[in-house]
Design a protein around this motif. Structure first.
Motif, short mmCIF file in Angstrom:
data_model
loop_
_atom_site.label_atom_id
_atom_site.label_comp_id
_atom_site.label_asym_id
_atom_site.label_seq_id
_atom_site.Cartn_x
_atom_site.Cartn_y
_atom_site.Cartn_z
N ALA A 119 37.71 11.64 42.02
CA ALA A 119 38.22 13.02 42.07
C ALA A 119 39.57 13.11 42.77
CB ALA A 119 37.19 13.93 42.77
N ASP A 120 39.79 12.27 43.80
CA ASP A 120 41.07 12.34 44.52
C ASP A 120 42.22 11.87 43.63
OD1 ASP A 120 39.81 13.29 46.75
OD2 ASP A 120 39.52 11.29 47.63
N ALA A 121 41.95 10.83 42.84
CA ALA A 121 42.99 10.32 41.93
C ALA A 121 43.30 11.38 40.86
CB ALA A 121 42.52 9.03 41.26
N VAL A 122 42.26 12.03 40.35
CA VAL A 122 42.46 13.05 39.32
C VAL A 122 43.24 14.24 39.89
CG1 VAL A 122 41.29 14.67 37.76
CG2 VAL A 122 40.41 12.34 38.02
N ALA A 123 42.99 14.53 41.16
CA ALA A 123 43.73 15.64 41.80
C ALA A 123 45.23 15.36 41.79
CB ALA A 123 43.23 15.83 43.23
N LYS A 124 45.61 14.09 41.88
CA LYS A 124 47.05 13.75 41.85
C LYS A 124 47.68 14.06 40.49
CE LYS A 124 46.67 10.08 45.28
NZ LYS A 124 46.69 8.64 45.52
N VAL A 125 46.87 13.94 39.43
CA VAL A 125 47.36 14.28 38.09
C VAL A 125 47.69 15.78 38.02
CG1 VAL A 125 46.73 14.48 35.64
CG2 VAL A 125 46.08 12.43 36.93
N PHE A 126 46.75 16.58 38.52
CA PHE A 126 46.97 18.04 38.52
C PHE A 126 48.21 18.39 39.33
CE2 PHE A 126 42.60 18.08 37.04
CZ PHE A 126 42.57 19.18 36.19
N ALA A 127 48.37 17.70 40.48
CA ALA A 127 49.51 18.01 41.35
C ALA A 127 50.83 17.63 40.69
CB ALA A 127 49.35 17.29 42.69
N ALA A 128 50.90 16.43 40.11
CA ALA A 128 52.16 15.98 39.50
C ALA A 128 52.55 16.85 38.33
CB ALA A 128 52.04 14.51 39.06
N LYS A 129 51.57 17.28 37.55
CA LYS A 129 51.85 18.12 36.36
C LYS A 129 52.01 19.59 36.70
CE LYS A 129 49.50 17.96 32.58
NZ LYS A 129 50.22 17.80 31.32
N GLU A 130 51.62 19.94 37.94
CA GLU A 130 51.54 21.36 38.33
C GLU A 130 50.63 22.09 37.35
OE1 GLU A 130 55.58 22.88 38.90
OE2 GLU A 130 56.13 20.83 39.41
N ARG A 131 49.53 21.42 37.04
CA ARG A 131 48.57 21.96 36.05
C ARG A 131 47.52 22.77 36.76
NH1 ARG A 131 46.84 19.17 30.77
NH2 ARG A 131 44.66 19.65 30.40
N PRO A 132 47.19 23.98 36.26
CA PRO A 132 46.16 24.78 36.92
C PRO A 132 44.79 24.13 36.79
CG PRO A 132 46.87 25.84 34.89
CD PRO A 132 47.77 24.66 35.09
N SER A 133 43.93 24.37 37.77
CA SER A 133 42.66 23.65 37.81
C SER A 133 41.68 24.11 36.74
CB SER A 133 42.02 23.80 39.18
OG SER A 133 41.76 25.16 39.40
N PHE A 134 41.99 25.23 36.04
CA PHE A 134 41.07 25.68 34.99
C PHE A 134 41.30 24.94 33.68
CE2 PHE A 134 44.64 28.75 34.92
CZ PHE A 134 45.08 28.54 33.63
N ASP A 135 42.25 24.02 33.64
CA ASP A 135 42.58 23.32 32.40
C ASP A 135 42.03 21.89 32.44
OD1 ASP A 135 43.65 22.58 30.01
OD2 ASP A 135 45.74 22.90 30.58
N PRO A 136 40.88 21.63 31.79
CA PRO A 136 40.22 20.32 31.92
C PRO A 136 40.97 19.19 31.22
CG PRO A 136 39.13 21.66 30.26
CD PRO A 136 40.17 22.54 30.88
N LEU A 137 40.66 17.96 31.62
CA LEU A 137 41.38 16.79 31.10
C LEU A 137 40.56 16.04 30.06
CD1 LEU A 137 42.67 15.25 34.47
CD2 LEU A 137 43.65 17.10 33.10
N ILE A 138 41.27 15.29 29.22
CA ILE A 138 40.61 14.39 28.26
C ILE A 138 40.44 13.04 28.93
CG2 ILE A 138 40.97 13.13 26.10
CD1 ILE A 138 42.56 15.62 25.10
N ILE A 139 39.29 12.40 28.74
CA ILE A 139 39.14 11.05 29.27
C ILE A 139 39.16 10.02 28.13
CG2 ILE A 139 37.91 11.83 31.33
CD1 ILE A 139 35.38 10.63 30.17
#
Ligand code: AMP
Ligand code: MG
Length: 341
Positions: free
Chosen positions: A47-67
């Motif tokens: 989860a901490d690594a994934v949080a860095k993706v949201f931070a770098a992209k400035e992506r809102p947390s309601f937008d889920p990611l593809i794995i």
């Protein structure tokens, strides 16, 4: 932070693979090539690594990611499939994986909530890009990877485009060349259905409706979209910094005095109604010559970037025929535009 680019050969170079995997294992993020667009990858189980993706992209947390998975078998590590659903999923994987098809399926608990924005489903795919495939295989765990652009901006289809979007914010970009498809993956939510599998089309993409119909009934919700179903599918997306306009018919275009305009033309032909309409400052063609939707898909985001950087005040875009890949191209153009038609 300094951002390094490592070139991976057409197949793959060990240095690139090893460096990417080492960063992922360290809980870091790295930009990776896929056949659709470049992704910004992190260990999907961390989860901490994934949080860095949201931070770098400035992506809102309601937008889920593809794995992204390294093998078809891996799907059982991340998805909770009934025997009936598994049968449909196996058919879809057989037909379209590796490739540009993302499936939304019930998730297992190993996938942290941050990846799915708290939803009970997870979006999975297996990339056919040789470099991405090898990284997924060697890393062995699922990689969460949304497009490697700042939120709402144009998706990157080359390493240099990633550098423009995220340079200074991420440690490494793996350069795997230009993306073959050039558009984000097709997303479907898969249901067993009573007679035939039900494939709910959440995002149009390189795998087109006509192909999916071989496996099941394709259902596309008309507007208004249910935002809870595909939370990130905002109407305004993939946008250049300057306004982009699309019109119902060419005559609807009324240039403002003193403003400069660039034209995004399908094939650079007057018969499409725009070439001779105005003294365009710059014209970029999606598919020079005959007009091929596949070529237009590959070039779309690149051409949008060129126009965005050309210094014009606004962009006018022709739409393409609403068939096959044209559905996805028009979808991206509408979302990039300031007015939705
Ligand atoms: P991107 O990775 O930027 O290409 O976008 C991923 C998109 O996949 C999101 O914007 C969502 O619309 C969609 N998505 C991801 N996970 C889910 C899910 N669990 N359910 C529905 N849609 C999803
Ligand atoms: Mg995206």
């Amino acid at each position: 932070m300094e951002t390094e680019i490592i070139y991976a050969e057409d197949d793959y170079s060990n240095e690139a693979i090893n460096r990417a995997v080492a960063l992922l294992e360290d809980g870091e993020i790295v930009a990776l090539p896929t056949e659709t667009v470049y992704g910004l990858g992190a260990n999907a189980l961390d989860a901490d690594a994934v949080a860095k993706v949201f931070a770098a992209k400035e992506r809102p947390s309601f937008d889920p990611l593809i794995i992204h998975l390294g093998s078809r078998e891996q799907i059982h590590e991340v998805c909770d499939l009934s025997p009936e659903l598994d049968k449909v999923v196996q058919q879809l994987m057989q037909e379209f994986w590796p490739g540009a098809l993302t499936m939304v399926l019930p998730k297992k608990d190993v996938i942290p909530d941050i990846v799915t924005s708290g939803m009970p489903t997870v979006a999975v795919r297996m990339s056919g890009h040789p470099v991405m495939k090898e990284i997924c295989k060697v890393f062995g765990k699922p990689i969460a990877a949304p497009s490697a652009n700042r939120f709402g901006r144009i998706s990157p289809t080359s390493a240099s485009a990633v550098m423009k979007e995220l340079g200074g914010k991420i440690p490494l970009i793996i350069d795997g060349g230009a993306c073959n498809d050039g558009l984000e993956s097709t997303i479907i939510r898969v249901e067993v259905g009573e007679k035939r599998p039900q494939l709910h089309l959440l995002r149009a993409g390189p795998v087109v409706k006509e192909q999916l119909q071989k496996i099941g009934k394709v259902i596309r919700k008309k507007k208004p979209r249910d935002v809870s179903e595909a939370p990130g599918q905002l109407e305004s997306h993939y946008a250049p910094a300057v306004p982009l306009y699309i019109f119902e018919k060419p005559e609807d275009f009324r240039p403002d005095e003193g403003k400069t305009y660039g034209l995004l033309s399908y094939r650079g032909q007057a018969k499409d109604g725009y070439m001779d309409l105005h003294d365009w400052e710059v014209v970029e063609e999606l598919s020079p010559g005959k007009g091929k939707l596949a070529e237009a898909s590959v070039r779309l985001f690149h051409v949008l970037r060129l126009l965005d950087e050309s210094g014009v005040d606004a962009i006018v875009a022709e739409t393409v025929s609403e068939t096959g890949l044209g559905v996805a191209i028009n979808d991206r153009l509408r979302r990039a535009s300031v007015t939705i038609h």
